[in-house]
Every structure is written in structure tokens, then in C-alpha cells.
Enzyme design. Structure first.
Site, PDB file in Angstrom:
ATOM      1  N   LEU A 101       1.026  -1.142  -0.091  1.00  8.66           N
ATOM      2  CA  LEU A 101      -0.048  -0.093  -0.142  1.00  8.66           C
ATOM      3  C   LEU A 101       0.891   1.205  -0.002  1.00  8.66           C
ATOM      4  CD1 LEU A 101      -2.662  -0.834   2.507  1.00  8.66           C
ATOM      5  CD2 LEU A 101      -3.063  -1.052   0.092  1.00  8.66           C
ATOM      6  N   ASP A 102       0.658   2.155  -0.658  1.00 12.25           N
ATOM      7  CA  ASP A 102       1.437   3.668  -0.702  1.00 12.25           C
ATOM      8  C   ASP A 102       1.539   3.986   0.591  1.00 12.25           C
ATOM      9  OD1 ASP A 102       1.360   3.121  -3.472  1.00 12.25           O
ATOM     10  OD2 ASP A 102      -0.232   4.762  -3.782  1.00 12.25           O
ATOM     11  N   LYS A 103       2.318   4.937   0.796  1.00  7.66           N
ATOM     12  CA  LYS A 103       2.937   5.518   2.262  1.00  7.66           C
ATOM     13  C   LYS A 103       1.692   6.087   2.907  1.00  7.66           C
ATOM     14  CE  LYS A 103       5.746   8.750   2.618  1.00  7.66           C
ATOM     15  NZ  LYS A 103       5.062   9.800   3.496  1.00  7.66           N
ATOM     16  N   HIS A 202       0.622   2.053  -8.101  1.00  5.48           N
ATOM     17  CA  HIS A 202      -0.196   3.189  -7.880  1.00  5.48           C
ATOM     18  C   HIS A 202      -1.813   3.008  -8.759  1.00  5.48           C
ATOM     19  CE1 HIS A 202       2.565   5.280  -5.511  1.00  5.48           C
ATOM     20  NE2 HIS A 202       3.339   5.673  -6.672  1.00  5.48           N
TER      21      HIS A 202
END
Length: 240
Positions: A101-103, A202
């Protein structure tokens, strides 16, 4: 069966025997809550609770944690710039996050040492559903729902696989997953659910960008049959 504390910590992957001896000397290791321990202290892996800086150490076997990932943590075993999700769960040998998962993305993240399980969840052939709750900068439209169902050109060699976009009503139960600051002053159509079957870079943000919208907030609610418990707060975890 009892073994030396330094051997136990080395066996579960905390470090080499010399490295764990240094950690023990720093008085950050506890056995059953007691910090006055030495490398030669005997522990029973089946009954004793060993912790480092208050974080439990996994004793043995396969384990999978369901973490409610908060924003600000990266999905990596180690990182030189940012805190990692591994700092939020008990320590143990061979643990790794299942996918990424993105930051700045929150929500359901699995952390395991079960490589076969992770492969099944991540294999493109499995087409495992991943559902996200998103807040958009402006409302989604019915045309977006149709386009997502066909596949979206996000600049890759091929469009995305068909995805299911649902525009949430004001009384949608999933809105309970939103932080308080996002529950007010939202226009109809700004909150959506998106279910995808891939894991491109993304991907969710790029899909919405392709239709002229930006993601303001993103949270993963489910991964396959595993769902994020509403009662599990950000930063908390549970065994599954």
C-alpha cells in the site's frame, strides 16, 4: 524444552548471536516482563513471553497478521527514510508484507511468513479482489462506473482489467471507515468503492486520474475474503 535466550533470538531472525547479545545488554529484551536477563538466560519457546522494546517476538510456525495500516508507514521490511509496517507488529523470522500500500494509503495489510499463502493472494492468475474506499476531489459520475467496468487506459501497455466502481450513498455502511475529518462537508458522489483484481503501481490513483479525478483519501477494506474489522483501529493488528 529450554534454550538460551541469545540462541532463541538468533533462531527467530532477530540477528546473529553477537548482535542479539548486544541487544540484550541494552536492557530492551524482556522475558515474561522481566528485563534483568542475560544471553544465557533459559527460555521455553512454548510458554515464555519474549519481547524487544515491548514488542512480542514470534516463537515459531506460520503466522499471518491483519494490520490496519496507518498513513506514514511504508510497506517494506526495512527502509532508510521512513518507518515501516514491520514496526507495528510482533517481530519474527521471515515476516514480510503481502503486497504494498502506498505510504499515504491506509487500511488492510497482511503481514506473514507464509510464502505459499502470499503467492496465492498476489498471483495475477488468482484474480483476488481488492476493495478500496476512496474520497475524490470531485464527485464521480455514472460514466466513470461504465468506463471502469470496461477497463481504463492508465498509460501502461494494456488497459486495466474490468473493475467495479460503486458511488456511495450518504447512508452507505462503508462510510463508517472514514476518519471523522472526511465524514463532513462531502458532496454526493465524492466517496466511492473500487474493487480491482490487479496490483499495478499506484493503480487506484492512476485510474481516477485517467478520468479527471484525484484521490484525496484511500483505504483498503478487503483483500480476497479477508475484511478489515471496523473495530480495529489504525496501527492495531490481529492474528488471522
Amino acid at each position: 524444552m529450554q534454550i538460551r535466550l541469545d540462541k532463541f533470538l538468533a533462531d527467530v531472525g532477530i540477528g546473529t548471536r553477537s548482535e542479539v547479545k548486544t541487544i540484550i545488554k541494552r536492557k530492551v529484551v524482556t522475558v515474561n516482563g522481566v528485563s534483568d536477563v542475560k544471553p544465557e538466560t533459559k527460555v521455553n519457546p512454548d510458554t515464555d513471553e519474549v519481547a524487544i522494546d515491548g514488542r512480542a517476538v514470534i516463537l515459531r510456525g506460520k503466522v499471518t497478521y491483519l494490520l490496519h495500516k496507518p498513513a506514514g508507514y511504508v510497506c517494506a521490511v526495512k527502509d532508510n527514510l521512513f518507518p515501516t509496517v514491520m514496526e507495528l507488529v510482533p517481530q519474527g523470522k521471515d515476516l514480510f508484507p503481502v503486497g504494498r500500500l502506498d505510504k499515504d494509503t491506509e487500511g488492510l495489510l497482511l503481514i506473514t511468513n507464509d510464502g505459499m499463502m502470499a503467492h496465492r493472494m498476489l498471483s495475477p492468475r488468482s484474480h483476488v479482489d481488492k476493495t478500496y474506499l476512496a474520497v475524490l476531489d470531485r464527485p464521480a459520475e455514472d460514466a466513470n462506473v461504465s468506463l471502469f467496468a470496461e477497463g481504463v487506459d492508465i498509460g501502461d501497455e494494456t488497459p486495466t482489467l474490468p473493475a467495479r466502481l460503486v458511488i456511495c450513498d450518504a447512508d452507505a455502511p462503508e462510510l463508517a471507515y472514514l476518519p471523522e475529518e472526511y465524514r463532513t462537508k462531502l458532496c454526493p458522489g465524492q466517496v466511492v468503492l473500487l474493487t480491482i483484481h490487479e496490483g499495478r503501481y499506484h493503480q487506484v490513483k492512476r485510474m481516477f486520474h485517467a478520468v479527471g479525478r484525484e484521490v484525496v483519501y484511500l483505504k483498503r477494506l478487503s483483500f480476497g475474503t479477508v475484511k478489515l474489522p471496523l473495530s480495529l483501529k489504525r496501527g492495531e493488528w490481529q492474528n488471522i
